[in-house]
Structures are given as C-alpha cells and as structure tokens.
Design a protein around this motif. Structure first.
Motif, PDB file in Angstrom:
ATOM      1  N   GLY A  38      69.461   2.928  56.723  1.00 55.89           N
ATOM      2  CA  GLY A  38      69.546   4.008  57.705  1.00 55.89           C
ATOM      3  C   GLY A  38      69.611   5.391  57.090  1.00 55.89           C
ATOM      4  N   VAL A  39      69.353   5.502  55.793  1.00 57.71           N
ATOM      5  CA  VAL A  39      69.348   6.799  55.122  1.00 57.71           C
ATOM      6  C   VAL A  39      67.972   7.441  55.304  1.00 57.71           C
ATOM      7  CG1 VAL A  39      69.553   7.982  52.891  1.00 57.71           C
ATOM      8  CG2 VAL A  39      71.055   6.034  53.425  1.00 57.71           C
ATOM      9  N   VAL A  40      67.966   8.672  55.794  1.00 56.35           N
ATOM     10  CA  VAL A  40      66.714   9.399  55.983  1.00 56.35           C
ATOM     11  C   VAL A  40      66.253   9.874  54.611  1.00 56.35           C
ATOM     12  CG1 VAL A  40      65.547  11.267  57.211  1.00 56.35           C
ATOM     13  CG2 VAL A  40      67.516  10.125  58.262  1.00 56.35           C
ATOM     14  N   VAL A  41      65.152   9.326  54.150  1.00 60.29           N
ATOM     15  CA  VAL A  41      64.656   9.560  52.795  1.00 60.29           C
ATOM     16  C   VAL A  41      63.801  10.816  52.705  1.00 60.29           C
ATOM     17  CG1 VAL A  41      63.206   8.579  50.961  1.00 60.29           C
ATOM     18  CG2 VAL A  41      64.701   7.090  52.304  1.00 60.29           C
ATOM     19  N   GLU A  42      62.929  11.014  53.681  1.00 61.96           N
ATOM     20  CA  GLU A  42      61.973  12.127  53.576  1.00 61.96           C
ATOM     21  C   GLU A  42      61.425  12.485  54.955  1.00 61.96           C
ATOM     22  OE1 GLU A  42      60.629  15.041  52.096  1.00 61.96           O
ATOM     23  OE2 GLU A  42      60.871  13.713  50.364  1.00 61.96           O
ATOM     24  N   ARG A  43      61.009  13.752  55.071  1.00 61.16           N
ATOM     25  CA  ARG A  43      60.264  14.215  56.250  1.00 61.16           C
ATOM     26  C   ARG A  43      58.901  14.656  55.752  1.00 61.16           C
ATOM     27  NH1 ARG A  43      59.313  19.374  58.433  1.00 61.16           N
ATOM     28  NH2 ARG A  43      60.897  20.251  57.064  1.00 61.16           N
ATOM     29  N   TYR A  44      57.871  14.248  56.483  1.00 61.18           N
ATOM     30  CA  TYR A  44      56.493  14.603  56.145  1.00 61.18           C
ATOM     31  C   TYR A  44      55.945  15.486  57.254  1.00 61.18           C
ATOM     32  CZ  TYR A  44      57.221  10.659  53.083  1.00 61.18           C
ATOM     33  OH  TYR A  44      57.745   9.816  52.155  1.00 61.18           O
ATOM     34  N   ASN A  45      55.224  16.507  56.870  1.00 63.07           N
ATOM     35  CA  ASN A  45      54.685  17.424  57.872  1.00 63.07           C
ATOM     36  C   ASN A  45      53.533  16.763  58.627  1.00 63.07           C
ATOM     37  OD1 ASN A  45      52.109  17.969  56.605  1.00 63.07           O
ATOM     38  ND2 ASN A  45      53.213  19.219  55.117  1.00 63.07           N
ATOM     39  N   PRO A  46      53.140  17.351  59.741  1.00 68.59           N
ATOM     40  CA  PRO A  46      52.067  16.775  60.558  1.00 68.59           C
ATOM     41  C   PRO A  46      50.737  16.639  59.817  1.00 68.59           C
ATOM     42  CG  PRO A  46      53.235  18.450  61.788  1.00 68.59           C
ATOM     43  CD  PRO A  46      53.733  18.522  60.373  1.00 68.59           C
ATOM     44  N   TRP A  47      50.508  17.470  58.810  1.00 71.27           N
ATOM     45  CA  TRP A  47      49.246  17.431  58.082  1.00 71.27           C
ATOM     46  C   TRP A  47      49.171  16.242  57.132  1.00 71.27           C
ATOM     47  CZ3 TRP A  47      52.144  21.678  59.158  1.00 71.27           C
ATOM     48  CH2 TRP A  47      51.561  22.594  60.020  1.00 71.27           C
ATOM     49  N   THR A  48      50.310  15.600  56.874  1.00 70.55           N
ATOM     50  CA  THR A  48      50.307  14.419  56.012  1.00 70.55           C
ATOM     51  C   THR A  48      49.827  13.230  56.830  1.00 70.55           C
ATOM     52  OG1 THR A  48      52.171  15.266  54.730  1.00 70.55           O
ATOM     53  CG2 THR A  48      51.708  12.904  54.568  1.00 70.55           C
ATOM     54  N   SER A  49      48.708  12.677  56.436  1.00 70.31           N
ATOM     55  CA  SER A  49      48.171  11.516  57.142  1.00 70.31           C
ATOM     56  C   SER A  49      49.111  10.324  56.954  1.00 70.31           C
ATOM     57  CB  SER A  49      46.792  11.169  56.585  1.00 70.31           C
ATOM     58  OG  SER A  49      46.385   9.896  57.047  1.00 70.31           O
ATOM     59  N   PRO A  50      49.316   9.533  58.003  1.00 66.17           N
ATOM     60  CA  PRO A  50      50.137   8.334  57.863  1.00 66.17           C
ATOM     61  C   PRO A  50      49.615   7.378  56.792  1.00 66.17           C
ATOM     62  CG  PRO A  50      49.789   8.810  60.171  1.00 66.17           C
ATOM     63  CD  PRO A  50      48.888   9.740  59.388  1.00 66.17           C
ATOM     64  N   THR A  51      48.334   7.446  56.495  1.00 66.55           N
ATOM     65  CA  THR A  51      47.766   6.541  55.491  1.00 66.55           C
ATOM     66  C   THR A  51      47.565   7.234  54.134  1.00 66.55           C
ATOM     67  OG1 THR A  51      45.545   7.050  56.302  1.00 66.55           O
ATOM     68  CG2 THR A  51      46.629   5.074  57.207  1.00 66.55           C
ATOM     69  N   SER A  52      48.153   8.418  53.982  1.00 69.81           N
ATOM     70  CA  SER A  52      48.026   9.134  52.710  1.00 69.81           C
ATOM     71  C   SER A  52      48.689   8.344  51.593  1.00 69.81           C
ATOM     72  CB  SER A  52      48.663  10.523  52.803  1.00 69.81           C
ATOM     73  OG  SER A  52      50.078  10.397  52.855  1.00 69.81           O
ATOM     74  N   ARG A  53      48.221   8.564  50.390  1.00 68.95           N
ATOM     75  CA  ARG A  53      48.786   7.850  49.233  1.00 68.95           C
ATOM     76  C   ARG A  53      50.253   8.207  49.033  1.00 68.95           C
ATOM     77  NH1 ARG A  53      49.736   3.549  47.588  1.00 68.95           N
ATOM     78  NH2 ARG A  53      50.395   3.422  45.461  1.00 68.95           N
ATOM     79  N   SER A  54      50.629   9.465  49.241  1.00 64.61           N
ATOM     80  CA  SER A  54      52.033   9.856  49.035  1.00 64.61           C
ATOM     81  C   SER A  54      52.961   9.131  50.002  1.00 64.61           C
ATOM     82  CB  SER A  54      52.206  11.372  49.148  1.00 64.61           C
ATOM     83  OG  SER A  54      51.851  11.820  50.438  1.00 64.61           O
ATOM     84  N   LEU A  55      52.574   9.046  51.261  1.00 60.31           N
ATOM     85  CA  LEU A  55      53.424   8.365  52.253  1.00 60.31           C
ATOM     86  C   LEU A  55      53.422   6.856  52.027  1.00 60.31           C
ATOM     87  CD1 LEU A  55      55.276   8.291  54.678  1.00 60.31           C
ATOM     88  CD2 LEU A  55      53.292   8.606  56.151  1.00 60.31           C
ATOM     89  N   THR A  56      52.267   6.267  51.803  1.00 62.79           N
ATOM     90  CA  THR A  56      52.237   4.808  51.611  1.00 62.79           C
ATOM     91  C   THR A  56      52.968   4.410  50.325  1.00 62.79           C
ATOM     92  OG1 THR A  56      50.027   4.909  50.610  1.00 62.79           O
ATOM     93  CG2 THR A  56      50.150   4.417  52.974  1.00 62.79           C
ATOM     94  N   ARG A  57      52.889   5.223  49.300  1.00 63.51           N
ATOM     95  CA  ARG A  57      53.634   4.945  48.058  1.00 63.51           C
ATOM     96  C   ARG A  57      55.147   4.956  48.337  1.00 63.51           C
ATOM     97  NH1 ARG A  57      51.718   8.877  44.833  1.00 63.51           N
ATOM     98  NH2 ARG A  57      53.295  10.267  45.669  1.00 63.51           N
ATOM     99  N   ASP A  58      55.601   5.930  49.109  1.00 62.89           N
ATOM    100  CA  ASP A  58      57.028   6.002  49.448  1.00 62.89           C
ATOM    101  C   ASP A  58      57.451   4.821  50.313  1.00 62.89           C
ATOM    102  OD1 ASP A  58      57.113   8.329  47.959  1.00 62.89           O
ATOM    103  OD2 ASP A  58      57.224   9.653  49.706  1.00 62.89           O
ATOM    104  N   ILE A  59      56.593   4.410  51.235  1.00 66.49           N
ATOM    105  CA  ILE A  59      56.891   3.231  52.063  1.00 66.49           C
ATOM    106  C   ILE A  59      57.008   1.994  51.180  1.00 66.49           C
ATOM    107  CG2 ILE A  59      55.913   1.638  53.755  1.00 66.49           C
ATOM    108  CD1 ILE A  59      54.800   4.175  55.201  1.00 66.49           C
ATOM    109  N   GLU A  60      56.047   1.821  50.285  1.00 69.13           N
ATOM    110  CA  GLU A  60      56.048   0.643  49.419  1.00 69.13           C
ATOM    111  C   GLU A  60      57.293   0.591  48.544  1.00 69.13           C
ATOM    112  OE1 GLU A  60      52.205   0.872  47.540  1.00 69.13           O
ATOM    113  OE2 GLU A  60      51.194   0.197  49.386  1.00 69.13           O
ATOM    114  N   THR A  61      57.832   1.730  48.176  1.00 68.48           N
ATOM    115  CA  THR A  61      59.067   1.777  47.395  1.00 68.48           C
ATOM    116  C   THR A  61      60.235   1.202  48.193  1.00 68.48           C
ATOM    117  OG1 THR A  61      58.297   3.724  46.200  1.00 68.48           O
ATOM    118  CG2 THR A  61      60.660   3.331  46.187  1.00 68.48           C
ATOM    119  N   LEU A  62      60.200   1.378  49.510  1.00 69.85           N
ATOM    120  CA  LEU A  62      61.295   0.905  50.367  1.00 69.85           C
ATOM    121  C   LEU A  62      61.162  -0.562  50.777  1.00 69.85           C
ATOM    122  CD1 LEU A  62      61.712   3.939  52.794  1.00 69.85           C
ATOM    123  CD2 LEU A  62      62.943   3.451  50.658  1.00 69.85           C
ATOM    124  N   LEU A  63      59.985  -1.140  50.601  1.00 68.53           N
ATOM    125  CA  LEU A  63      59.771  -2.517  51.077  1.00 68.53           C
ATOM    126  C   LEU A  63      60.388  -3.555  50.156  1.00 68.53           C
ATOM    127  CD1 LEU A  63      56.101  -2.198  52.323  1.00 68.53           C
ATOM    128  CD2 LEU A  63      58.186  -2.147  53.671  1.00 68.53           C
TER     129      LEU A  63
END
Length: 182
Positions: free
Chosen positions: A157-182
């Motif tokens: 439940g810790v809020v790790v990051e906020r991404y701006n609207p211009w960051t695509s949900p499928t961007s490498r930066s966001l998916t890399r961060d998601i994969e770190t949490l999985l």
C-alpha cells in the motif's frame, strides 16, 4: 454471447466473491473504501481487490486527448493481471472532460476500448472534495496534473510513484517499475 458490459459486471461480481478474510486484514488503511463499479450497482470493495497486490490507480476522463490510454491500460491489464497487478480507473470531471453521465463513460470505456480492468464510480480527484483515496495519493506524491495521471502502489500500500498523463501506460519506464513490484 454476453456483451463486454455484462462480462465486466460478472467479472466484478467474481472478484467481490473471491476475496478472503486474510486479504481483507492486509488491506492498506487508506484503501478501506467501498465504491460502486462504473455505471452499475455492483459494489467495488477496494480492500478485497487490492490487498497484497501492486496497483496502478488512474484518474480518467472520457473526452480528453489522453482517452486513447484506455486501450494502453487494457493492454497493460492483460499483460500483468495474472501476476496480480490491479488497475483501477477513477472517472472524474476534475478537468471538465468527463462524459455527460456514467452510462456514457461506461460505453466509451467498455465498447470503444474493451476495458476489462476495474472502473469505479465517478469521484472527485482534486481539491477540497477529493475522495479520501486521492487525498492520500496527493499527500504522498502530489495532485493529478491532468486526466490520466497514474499512481503506482506496491503490495504493502505504499505509493511508489506518480506518472504524468504524457507517460504512456505501456512505456518502458512504467512497465519496468511495475515489473519491479511483481
């Protein structure tokens, strides 16, 4: 053959019925809220669907230049749902680009983009009337700068990051961060 809306409703019922008591006990306190799913009377028990899982929480709008991100969010959902990522869209009119009503918003999400990830009822996401979930997100990582601001939350439940609207949900930066949490 059931329509996408019927499938979405049935999926929501399944999620609500499959939650265990132990999952409820491990829910982050700021997620202890009951909402309704978008344009339905079906409850959305956030503790039941989020406990112990990484989350991507997104404020959405139906008539925005970023509305096509519904398709990218659905792609992300399909890619990571079996690894416990939960995506929840929170429709809002915070930036004056929402659908006229929840029925129209549901049509845009479900029929235009085939959304199967969870969508809540319309809520406030900024200002004095922001829903407590967004009050917490704002306190932790700042207010949404526009529609389709994205908040990544870890399994605790810790809020790790906020991404701006211009960051695509499928961007490498966001998916890399998601994969770190999985």
């Amino acid at each position: 053959m059931p329509t996408p809306y019927v499938i979405h409703v049935l999926f929501g019922l399944f999620i609500g019925l499959s939650a265990s008591q132990s999952a409820l006990a491990s829910c982050a306190p700021w997620l202890k809220h009951d909402l309704k799913q978008l344009h339905s009377g079906i409850p959305l028990d956030l503790c039941a669907v989020t406990a112990g899982k990484p989350l991507l929480l997104v404020n959405t709008a139906s008539h925005c230049g970023f509305t096509n991100q519904f398709g990218d969010l659905e792609e992300l959902h399909q890619e990571y749902k079996d690894q416990d990522l939960v995506i929840i869209g929170f429709p809002s009119n915070a930036f004056n680009q929402a659908a006229i009503n929840e029925e129209e918003a549901a049509k845009i999400c479900l029929f235009n983009f085939g959304v199967t990830f969870l969508m809540s009822q319309t809520i406030e996401v900024k200002g004095d009337n922001a829903h407590p979930i967004f009050q917490h997100l704002i306190q932790q990582k700042g207010k949404p700068s526009w529609n389709f601001s994205k908040y990544l939350v870890d399994r605790n439940g810790v809020v790790v990051e906020r991404y701006n609207p211009w960051t695509s949900p499928t961007s490498r930066s966001l998916t890399r961060d998601i994969e770190t949490l999985l």
